[in-house]
Write a protein that holds these residues in place. Structure first.
Motif, PDB file in Angstrom:
ATOM      1  N   HIS A 334       0.820  -1.217   0.000  1.00 50.47           N
ATOM      2  CA  HIS A 334       0.000   0.000   0.000  1.00 50.47           C
ATOM      3  C   HIS A 334       0.851   1.261   0.000  1.00 50.47           C
ATOM      4  CE1 HIS A 334      -3.265   2.748   0.653  1.00 50.47           C
ATOM      5  NE2 HIS A 334      -2.698   3.182   1.764  1.00 50.47           N
ATOM      6  N   MET A 335       1.923   1.277   0.791  1.00 49.80           N
ATOM      7  CA  MET A 335       2.715   2.490   0.913  1.00 49.80           C
ATOM      8  C   MET A 335       3.421   2.833  -0.399  1.00 49.80           C
ATOM      9  SD  MET A 335       1.962   3.544   3.842  1.00 49.80           S
ATOM     10  CE  MET A 335       3.094   4.908   3.950  1.00 49.80           C
ATOM     11  N   ALA A 336       3.810   1.829  -1.164  1.00 48.96           N
ATOM     12  CA  ALA A 336       4.430   2.100  -2.465  1.00 48.96           C
ATOM     13  C   ALA A 336       3.445   2.811  -3.385  1.00 48.96           C
ATOM     14  CB  ALA A 336       4.913   0.797  -3.100  1.00 48.96           C
ATOM     15  N   ASN A 337       2.192   2.369  -3.390  1.00 50.76           N
ATOM     16  CA  ASN A 337       1.161   3.011  -4.227  1.00 50.76           C
ATOM     17  C   ASN A 337       0.839   4.413  -3.727  1.00 50.76           C
ATOM     18  OD1 ASN A 337       0.877   0.852  -5.980  1.00 50.76           O
ATOM     19  ND2 ASN A 337      -0.675  -0.150  -4.702  1.00 50.76           N
ATOM     20  N   LEU A 338       0.684   4.536  -2.415  1.00 50.79           N
ATOM     21  CA  LEU A 338       0.333   5.831  -1.846  1.00 50.79           C
ATOM     22  C   LEU A 338       1.461   6.838  -2.058  1.00 50.79           C
ATOM     23  CD1 LEU A 338      -2.100   6.983  -0.231  1.00 50.79           C
ATOM     24  CD2 LEU A 338      -0.757   6.597   1.842  1.00 50.79           C
ATOM     25  N   GLN A 339       2.706   6.352  -1.963  1.00 49.69           N
ATOM     26  CA  GLN A 339       3.853   7.238  -2.165  1.00 49.69           C
ATOM     27  C   GLN A 339       3.898   7.771  -3.592  1.00 49.69           C
ATOM     28  OE1 GLN A 339       6.184   8.057   0.412  1.00 49.69           O
ATOM     29  NE2 GLN A 339       6.505   9.669  -1.097  1.00 49.69           N
ATOM     30  N   GLU A 340       3.544   6.936  -4.544  1.00 48.77           N
ATOM     31  CA  GLU A 340       3.513   7.374  -5.938  1.00 48.77           C
ATOM     32  C   GLU A 340       2.531   8.527  -6.121  1.00 48.77           C
ATOM     33  OE1 GLU A 340       2.812   5.450 -10.412  1.00 48.77           O
ATOM     34  OE2 GLU A 340       2.708   4.186  -8.622  1.00 48.77           O
ATOM     35  N   GLU A 341       1.374   8.416  -5.482  1.00 48.22           N
ATOM     36  CA  GLU A 341       0.389   9.495  -5.549  1.00 48.22           C
ATOM     37  C   GLU A 341       0.904  10.752  -4.856  1.00 48.22           C
ATOM     38  OE1 GLU A 341      -2.840  11.631  -6.531  1.00 48.22           O
ATOM     39  OE2 GLU A 341      -2.414   9.599  -7.233  1.00 48.22           O
ATOM     40  N   PHE A 342       1.635  10.558  -3.766  1.00 49.33           N
ATOM     41  CA  PHE A 342       2.177  11.709  -3.034  1.00 49.33           C
ATOM     42  C   PHE A 342       3.174  12.475  -3.908  1.00 49.33           C
ATOM     43  CE2 PHE A 342       4.882  13.894   0.059  1.00 49.33           C
ATOM     44  CZ  PHE A 342       3.935  14.440   0.910  1.00 49.33           C
ATOM     45  N   PHE A 343       4.023  11.761  -4.618  1.00 55.84           N
ATOM     46  CA  PHE A 343       4.978  12.424  -5.512  1.00 55.84           C
ATOM     47  C   PHE A 343       4.255  13.161  -6.638  1.00 55.84           C
ATOM     48  CE2 PHE A 343       8.466   9.435  -4.018  1.00 55.84           C
ATOM     49  CZ  PHE A 343       9.261  10.436  -3.494  1.00 55.84           C
ATOM     50  N   ILE A 344       3.184  12.559  -7.152  1.00 54.45           N
ATOM     51  CA  ILE A 344       2.416  13.211  -8.208  1.00 54.45           C
ATOM     52  C   ILE A 344       1.846  14.531  -7.707  1.00 54.45           C
ATOM     53  CG2 ILE A 344       0.288  13.047  -9.589  1.00 54.45           C
ATOM     54  CD1 ILE A 344       0.843  10.024  -9.816  1.00 54.45           C
ATOM     55  N   GLN A 345       1.273  14.506  -6.505  1.00 52.43           N
ATOM     56  CA  GLN A 345       0.666  15.717  -5.964  1.00 52.43           C
ATOM     57  C   GLN A 345       1.701  16.762  -5.534  1.00 52.43           C
ATOM     58  OE1 GLN A 345      -2.525  15.295  -3.190  1.00 52.43           O
ATOM     59  NE2 GLN A 345      -3.410  13.506  -4.200  1.00 52.43           N
ATOM     60  N   SER A 346       2.948  16.312  -5.316  1.00 51.89           N
ATOM     61  CA  SER A 346       3.992  17.252  -4.896  1.00 51.89           C
ATOM     62  C   SER A 346       4.564  18.041  -6.077  1.00 51.89           C
ATOM     63  CB  SER A 346       5.127  16.496  -4.191  1.00 51.89           C
ATOM     64  OG  SER A 346       4.676  15.960  -2.966  1.00 51.89           O
ATOM     65  N   LYS A 347       4.310  17.563  -7.287  1.00 53.87           N
ATOM     66  CA  LYS A 347       4.812  18.277  -8.461  1.00 53.87           C
ATOM     67  C   LYS A 347       4.166  19.663  -8.532  1.00 53.87           C
ATOM     68  CE  LYS A 347       5.849  14.193 -11.280  1.00 53.87           C
ATOM     69  NZ  LYS A 347       5.507  13.419 -12.498  1.00 53.87           N
ATOM     70  N   GLY A 348       4.968  20.646  -8.836  1.00 57.18           N
ATOM     71  CA  GLY A 348       4.454  22.012  -8.901  1.00 57.18           C
ATOM     72  C   GLY A 348       4.512  22.739  -7.580  1.00 57.18           C
ATOM     73  N   ASN A 349       4.760  22.008  -6.487  1.00 58.63           N
ATOM     74  CA  ASN A 349       4.895  22.630  -5.172  1.00 58.63           C
ATOM     75  C   ASN A 349       6.369  22.915  -4.923  1.00 58.63           C
ATOM     76  OD1 ASN A 349       4.887  23.446  -2.511  1.00 58.63           O
ATOM     77  ND2 ASN A 349       4.307  21.436  -1.679  1.00 58.63           N
ATOM     78  N   LYS A 350       6.782  24.166  -5.070  1.00 57.25           N
ATOM     79  CA  LYS A 350       8.183  24.542  -4.922  1.00 57.25           C
ATOM     80  C   LYS A 350       8.699  24.264  -3.513  1.00 57.25           C
ATOM     81  CE  LYS A 350       8.022  28.115  -8.492  1.00 57.25           C
ATOM     82  NZ  LYS A 350       8.227  29.564  -8.807  1.00 57.25           N
ATOM     83  N   ASN A 351       7.779  24.165  -2.574  1.00 58.45           N
ATOM     84  CA  ASN A 351       8.171  23.936  -1.179  1.00 58.45           C
ATOM     85  C   ASN A 351       7.991  22.475  -0.778  1.00 58.45           C
ATOM     86  OD1 ASN A 351       9.276  25.075   1.139  1.00 58.45           O
ATOM     87  ND2 ASN A 351       7.281  25.323   2.113  1.00 58.45           N
ATOM     88  N   ALA A 352       7.776  21.600  -1.767  1.00 54.46           N
ATOM     89  CA  ALA A 352       7.512  20.182  -1.491  1.00 54.46           C
ATOM     90  C   ALA A 352       8.642  19.586  -0.640  1.00 54.46           C
ATOM     91  CB  ALA A 352       7.380  19.416  -2.798  1.00 54.46           C
ATOM     92  N   PRO A 353       8.277  18.690   0.284  1.00 49.21           N
ATOM     93  CA  PRO A 353       6.951  18.098   0.479  1.00 49.21           C
ATOM     94  C   PRO A 353       6.056  18.860   1.454  1.00 49.21           C
ATOM     95  CG  PRO A 353       8.502  17.020   1.923  1.00 49.21           C
ATOM     96  CD  PRO A 353       9.286  18.057   1.162  1.00 49.21           C
ATOM     97  N   PHE A 354       6.480  20.052   1.848  1.00 43.49           N
ATOM     98  CA  PHE A 354       5.765  20.792   2.886  1.00 43.49           C
ATOM     99  C   PHE A 354       4.613  21.584   2.280  1.00 43.49           C
ATOM    100  CE2 PHE A 354      10.313  20.504   4.005  1.00 43.49           C
ATOM    101  CZ  PHE A 354      10.198  19.616   5.062  1.00 43.49           C
ATOM    102  N   VAL A 355       3.548  21.711   3.071  1.00 42.26           N
ATOM    103  CA  VAL A 355       2.344  22.378   2.598  1.00 42.26           C
ATOM    104  C   VAL A 355       1.944  23.462   3.596  1.00 42.26           C
ATOM    105  CG1 VAL A 355      -0.099  22.096   1.983  1.00 42.26           C
ATOM    106  CG2 VAL A 355       1.552  20.291   1.418  1.00 42.26           C
ATOM    107  N   ASN A 356       1.669  24.654   3.057  1.00 45.10           N
ATOM    108  CA  ASN A 356       1.148  25.772   3.864  1.00 45.10           C
ATOM    109  C   ASN A 356       2.056  26.189   5.016  1.00 45.10           C
ATOM    110  OD1 ASN A 356      -1.081  25.851   2.195  1.00 45.10           O
ATOM    111  ND2 ASN A 356      -2.394  24.672   3.586  1.00 45.10           N
TER     112      ASN A 356
END
Length: 769
Positions: A334-356
């Motif tokens: 599960h974590m391998a799949n979830l991590q892939e989604e996390f990397f996808i959502q981190s694209k475009g976030n210059k401050n990745a992986p941090f939010v707000n």
């Protein structure tokens, strides 16, 4: 005259013969005496230390301590030398036969020293072999070490070997000598003894070795440095074939078998045993810390200290190796799949992986990680200045990094590698038998080699809505409520001064909806915040905190109303123990990971005493179970049973679990979806799962993936699917035990069978402070 001269010559010859005879016998007997004295002096230790009777009885074996699962599998070891003790009966017959045939064909005929072999070696000046018997080789391994090349020293060493060998033969049986020899030989690659070698080179238990594999190991007895199958496969094959030839000469195998076996390639399943690899790595490290404290508090009968790394202890644990492997597989999948989604959502976030968070806060996090790193510690020890160290963190270098597709070599700065690792979602899982307290599986993270922080016993995280059952249990106990009682879901405020509140508190439901009158069962199933707050207001925070501590939660819990929504940091271990109390009819049983400890002789030297105490009566505990069953029947956990799904972008199209058996559970999601939880229970197994990043600022942007139902629940579901498929585990599919003459109404027939579907994408459980 001639006759007289001849007589004199004859007399002189006879006289000389007599003289030389006397001289010969004098030299002979003096020589024998000298040799005798030489052996006597050697046996007394005048020519160098010799082992005493006690040494022979208990040779310094430097044995590894073994961690053994409840089903008899060695999970790992603690060692300075990776060496495990085997009995003769544990050795494969083909290995013993190959060893004797190759190293000492007359082993069962001599008494430690092979006279025929020794005379042959003397006559050939050693060109036909050194004539060392297995017993002599054991003597060298145990008490003597490598031989000297300097002849006088070598002679002394050889004599000492003979003496020790004879003593060993008097002290031990032939089978015991073979077992000892197989236990002490260093096969290289940190593998001492046949047991370790079998696991390192073939990933097998010794009893499962084939004739071919046994011949390889026996071939290594000649010189494990030269005949190492990893570095010299061709040489090992040739040496193996010599062993097979000897076995054929001794009629152990037929000629046809020899030819067939000699044609086989060298096939290895090489896996170096280290503390950071293998099964249950996080648990083994947790256990190691426990054993260090145990060794400080417990002494040997002679008053000396136990050494976990040398004393060959047997640590029998409650962990089930099959369940542990299922748990590790579930987390990884599960974590391998979830991590892939996390990397996808981190694209475009210059401050990745941090939010707000601000750039300044990001830099603070990275600086703190930098100063806590091993690299910083090493450079500091070299008297480097802070500026020099920081500069080195910004210089690109070659490194190997973790990824879910395997380790990869790359070039990046150490500071960039810190940010890279901050992206990774972590997980903690623990499974426990509620009736016994026996911990059956423990997964503290995604990869111990790269992430050594234990998220089961070490890391406490905010638990979100998984705390709510403690509030409901308190209300049922103190207010005589039942799961079928109703309460209004409406805006609610706790004013200043009430329950020591310094500012008025108005909790909101995460979907900003209010449902009117709802039963407690429906309220918990949908994790309605206002209902939890109202119950907290009625019973008071002190009562809930008191119950939580009785349930085994060791964390400090503030006596504030906001804890109703999970603003509390608790370990996975404590949460599993607390939930287990409900499954165990109100009796708390302290988690137990140890069955017993034995010394190397098999004597039990420690057995823990189980700890338990009553917390709730059976009726209240069962009422809470029925509340939690509602979560999986028509609430935030109903995806365990239903097939509908989808997250709006069609990447996930459904839920594959479709469990039919009774399941009590609770999802949990903390503010800003930094922590996702799922606590799941069947009658004989309680499992807790947490998922989140190391830093709470590193998270999913939306609740779709960050919620407990998406982040943690699938790990539990995958794990349980594997457990149910493994019939040997006997994980229950039955109903929870219903107390006789139950006094609390738990069957709410009018309760909805499915949860509100107007907002399927998220669970109404996020708290706001």
């Amino acid at each position: 005259m001639a006759v007289k001269k001849n007589n004199n010559q004859t007399k002189n010859i006879e006289k000389n013969i007599t003289y030389y005879k006397k001289k010969f016998w004098k030299i002979f007997f003096y020589g024998l005496g000298a040799i005798g004295l030489f052996f006597l002096f050697a046996s007394w230790g005048l020519l160098g230390s010799m082992p005493s009777f006690e040494d022979l009885e208990n040779p310094d074996s430097n044995l590894a301590t073994e961690i053994i699962s409840s089903d008899g599998v060695v999970l790992g070891k603690y060692f300075e030398k990776n060496r495990s003790q085997l009995k003769y009966s544990d050795l494969p017959k083909n290995l013993v036969q190959a060893l004797v045939a190759t190293e000492d064909a007359r082993f069962y005929e001599h008494s430690g020293v092979d006279g025929r072999g020794t005379l042959r070696a003397i006559a050939s000046l050693g060109t036909s072999g050194g004539a060392s018997t297995l017993t002599q080789q054991l003597a060298k391994q145990l008490f003597h070490g490598e031989g000297s090349k300097f002849l006088p020293f070598r002679i002394v060493q050889k004599v000492k070997e003979w003496i020790i060998a004879i003593r060993l033969e008097r002290q031990y049986t032939k089978n015991e000598i073979i077992a000892m020899y197989c236990n002490v030989y260093d096969f290289g690659n940190n593998s001492v003894g046949v047991s370790s070698a079998a696991k390192t080179y073939f990933s097998k238990e010794p009893k499962d070795l084939t004739i071919d594999e046994s011949a390889i190991l026996v071939g290594m007895f000649k010189n494990s440095g030269l005949y190492n199958p990893v570095r010299n496969p061709e040489g090992v094959k040739n040496r193996r074939n010599v062993v097979l030839l000897q076995m054929e000469k001794q009629n152990i195998i037929t000629e046809d078998q020899k030819v067939k076996l000699q044609s086989l390639p060298i096939t290895l399943h090489f896996k170096l045993e280290t503390h950071k690899d293998g099964t249950a790595t996080y648990f083994r490290e947790y256990l190691r810390d426990y054993l260090k404290k145990w060794a400080e508090e417990n002494k040997k009968p002679d008053g000396s200290d136990y050494d976990v790394y040398k004393d060959g202890l047997k640590i029998y644990t409650t962990i089930d190796s099959r369940m542990q492997l299922h748990a590790e597989e579930a987390v990884a999948a599960h974590m391998a799949n979830l991590q892939e989604e996390f990397f996808i959502q981190s694209k475009g976030n210059k401050n990745a992986p941090f939010v707000n968070i601000s750039t300044k806060e990001t830099q603070r996090i990275l600086n703190q990680a930098m100063k806590s790193s091993h690299r910083w510690e090493v450079l500091k020890s070299q008297d480097k200045s802070d500026d020099e160290i920081i500069k080195s963190f910004n210089e690109k270098t070659k490194m190997t990094v973790f990824s879910w597709k395997g380790e990869r070599d790359t070039i990046m700065t150490p500071l960039d590698s810190i940010r890279y690792y901050k992206h990774f979602l972590q997980s903690g899982l623990m499974a426990m038998e509620p009736q016994t307290g026996n911990i059956k599986a423990w997964v503290g993270g995604i990869n111990y080699k790269y992430f050594q922080y234990d998220h089961v016993g070490q890391g406490a995280r905010q638990v979100g809505s998984t705390f709510k059952p403690f509030v409901y249990a308190t209300a049922i106990e103190q207010l005589n409520m039942s799961p079928c009682d109703s309460i209004i879901d409406s805006p609610f405020t706790i004013p200043v001064g009430r329950h020591h509140v310094t500012e008025s508190w108005t909790p909101k439901n995460s979907d900003n909806r209010y449902r009117g009158m709802v039963t407690l069962k429906r309220a918990l199933a949908n994790s309605i915040n206002t209902i939890s707050a109202k119950l907290m207001d009625k019973v008071g925070p002190e009562a809930v905190v008191d119950l939580a501590h009785k349930l085994g939660i060791k964390s400090e819990i503030p006596t504030q109303p906001s804890i109703a929504l999970g603003a509390v940091e608790i370990t996975v271990e404590d949460m599993v123990a607390a939930y287990s109390t409900f499954a165990n009819q109100g009796v708390y049983t302290k988690p137990q990971f140890l069955n017993r400890i034995e010394d190397k002789s098999g004597t039990v030297i420690y057995e823990p005493i189980p700890e338990s105490h009553d917390v709730l009566n059976k009726d209240i505990a069962f009422a809470v179970i029925k509340l939690l069953e509602g979560v999986t029947e028509g609430g935030s956990g109903d995806r365990l049973r239903t097939t509908y799904g989808g997250n709006g972008d069609n990447r996930w199209t459904g839920y594959p679990y479709q469990f039919k058996n009774p399941i009590a559970g609770k999802t949990g999601t903390t503010q800003n979806q930094s922590d996702g939880w799922f606590m799941g229970m069947v009658p004989n197994l309680v499992t807790g799962v947490w998922v989140g990043c190391e830093d709470r600022s590193a998270r999913f942007k939306s609740i779709t993936y960050g919620q407990g139902a998406t982040a943690a629940l699938p790990v539990w579901a995958y794990f349980m699917k594997l457990c149910y498929a493994d019939s040997g585990l006997k994980v229950s599919k039955e109903d929870f035990n219903r107390p006789p003459n139950l006094s609390i109404k738990v069957d709410c027939y009018s309760a909805p069978k499915v949860k509100d579907t107007t907002n399927i994408q998220q669970d109404t459980e996020e708290f706001e402070l």
